[in-house]
Design an enzyme around this catalytic site. Structure first.
Site, PDB file in Angstrom:
ATOM      1  N   ARG A   1       0.844  -1.200   0.000  1.00 47.19           N
ATOM      2  CA  ARG A   1       0.000   0.000   0.000  1.00 47.19           C
ATOM      3  C   ARG A   1       0.877   1.246   0.000  1.00 47.19           C
ATOM      4  O   ARG A   1       1.766   1.389   0.826  1.00 47.19           O
ATOM      5  CB  ARG A   1      -0.890   0.000   1.250  1.00 47.19           C
ATOM      6  CG  ARG A   1      -1.587   1.320   1.548  1.00 47.19           C
ATOM      7  CD  ARG A   1      -2.930   1.408   0.895  1.00 47.19           C
ATOM      8  NE  ARG A   1      -3.561   2.706   1.142  1.00 47.19           N
ATOM      9  CZ  ARG A   1      -4.498   2.919   2.031  1.00 47.19           C
ATOM     10  NH1 ARG A   1      -4.930   1.932   2.797  1.00 47.19           N
ATOM     11  NH2 ARG A   1      -5.044   4.108   2.178  1.00 47.19           N
TER      12      ARG A   1
ATOM     13  N   ARG B   1      -6.531   0.786  -3.628  1.00 50.45           N
ATOM     14  CA  ARG B   1      -5.475   0.294  -2.752  1.00 50.45           C
ATOM     15  C   ARG B   1      -5.458  -1.222  -2.671  1.00 50.45           C
ATOM     16  O   ARG B   1      -6.512  -1.862  -2.732  1.00 50.45           O
ATOM     17  CB  ARG B   1      -5.579   0.913  -1.356  1.00 50.45           C
ATOM     18  CG  ARG B   1      -6.753   0.569  -0.489  1.00 50.45           C
ATOM     19  CD  ARG B   1      -8.019   1.406  -0.613  1.00 50.45           C
ATOM     20  NE  ARG B   1      -7.951   2.811  -0.820  1.00 50.45           N
ATOM     21  CZ  ARG B   1      -8.091   3.722   0.142  1.00 50.45           C
ATOM     22  NH1 ARG B   1      -8.254   3.352   1.382  1.00 50.45           N
ATOM     23  NH2 ARG B   1      -8.087   4.989  -0.143  1.00 50.45           N
TER      24      ARG B   1
ATOM     25  N   ASP C   1      -6.568  -2.040   2.741  1.00 47.65           N
ATOM     26  CA  ASP C   1      -6.970  -0.967   3.645  1.00 47.65           C
ATOM     27  C   ASP C   1      -7.395  -1.612   4.956  1.00 47.65           C
ATOM     28  O   ASP C   1      -8.215  -2.534   4.956  1.00 47.65           O
ATOM     29  CB  ASP C   1      -8.163  -0.218   3.023  1.00 47.65           C
ATOM     30  CG  ASP C   1      -8.470   1.065   3.758  1.00 47.65           C
ATOM     31  OD1 ASP C   1      -7.625   1.964   3.737  1.00 47.65           O
ATOM     32  OD2 ASP C   1      -9.545   1.161   4.375  1.00 47.65           O
TER      33      ASP C   1
ATOM     34  N   ASP D   1      -8.788  -0.540   8.767  1.00 50.01           N
ATOM     35  CA  ASP D   1      -9.260   0.559   9.606  1.00 50.01           C
ATOM     36  C   ASP D   1      -9.741   0.025  10.953  1.00 50.01           C
ATOM     37  O   ASP D   1     -10.409  -1.011  11.016  1.00 50.01           O
ATOM     38  CB  ASP D   1     -10.463   1.266   8.948  1.00 50.01           C
ATOM     39  CG  ASP D   1     -10.052   2.128   7.777  1.00 50.01           C
ATOM     40  OD1 ASP D   1      -8.955   2.709   7.819  1.00 50.01           O
ATOM     41  OD2 ASP D   1     -10.837   2.224   6.809  1.00 50.01           O
TER      42      ASP D   1
END
Ligand code: GSY
Length: 161
Positions: free
Chosen positions: A87, A96, A99, A101
């Site tokens: 990334r 991407r 990811d 989160d």
């Protein structure tokens, strides 16, 4: 009694470049091998339309982890794994390979320039709430006090009205 008690946290995963399924599976394995993180369970990987600028479709999912890392340490670990999977953070909303989160960290509410928990946009994101409702429908958002299942129902209702 100096051991840190683990906290349950929710991580959202997404990929829209390369071999998306393999990336998400490998990312989970890497998370699980990280010191201070244990993956408890994960949702299915769902094919989702991109939110934001035009880009390839995503595979998205969520995992529940147990962690002894503090929130900022957990974020640093996630950023290091994203980097390991190639990334490059160029565009904020761009495509991407991976990811990761933090969505929830126990019942913590944190609002700092580096890190906001719960994730500030998760209540509007069906690509987070849909997979999360599979594995944690009764998890309560510490800000609104609404469960994930109810947040998803509200989002779905709003989208059809
Ligand atoms: O912040 C997550 C990256 N992202 C996604 C995503 O994961 N899924 C979908 N469906 N759209 C997205 N747009 C962005 S940016």
């Amino acid at each position: 009694m100096t051991e840190n008690c683990p906290t349950q946290a929710v991580i959202a995963l997404g990929s829209n470049l390369g071999d998306r399924e393999n990336t998400l599976n490998q990312a989970l394995a890497t998370l699980n091998q990280t010191e201070g993180i244990r993956v408890i369970c994960h949702s299915r990987w769902l094919e989702t339309k991109p939110v934001g600028p035009e880009q390839p479709d995503y595979l998205n999912g969520c995992a529940i982890i147990e962690t002894t890392l503090a929130p900022q340490q957990l974020l640093d670990a996630l950023l290091a794994i994203e980097k390991q999977f190639g990334r490059v953070r160029k565009e904020r909303w761009g495509a991407r390979t991976l990811d990761l989160d933090i969505i929830f960290y126990g019942e913590l509410v944190l609002d700092t320039p580096q890190l906001q928990i719960p994730h500030p946009r998760m209540r509007e994101r069906s690509f987070v709430l849909l997979p999360l409702a599979e594995i944690a429908p009764n998890w309560r958002d510490p800000v609104t006090k609404i469960t994930v299942g109810e947040l998803l129902a509200r989002l779905t209702t709003a989208a059809t009205h």
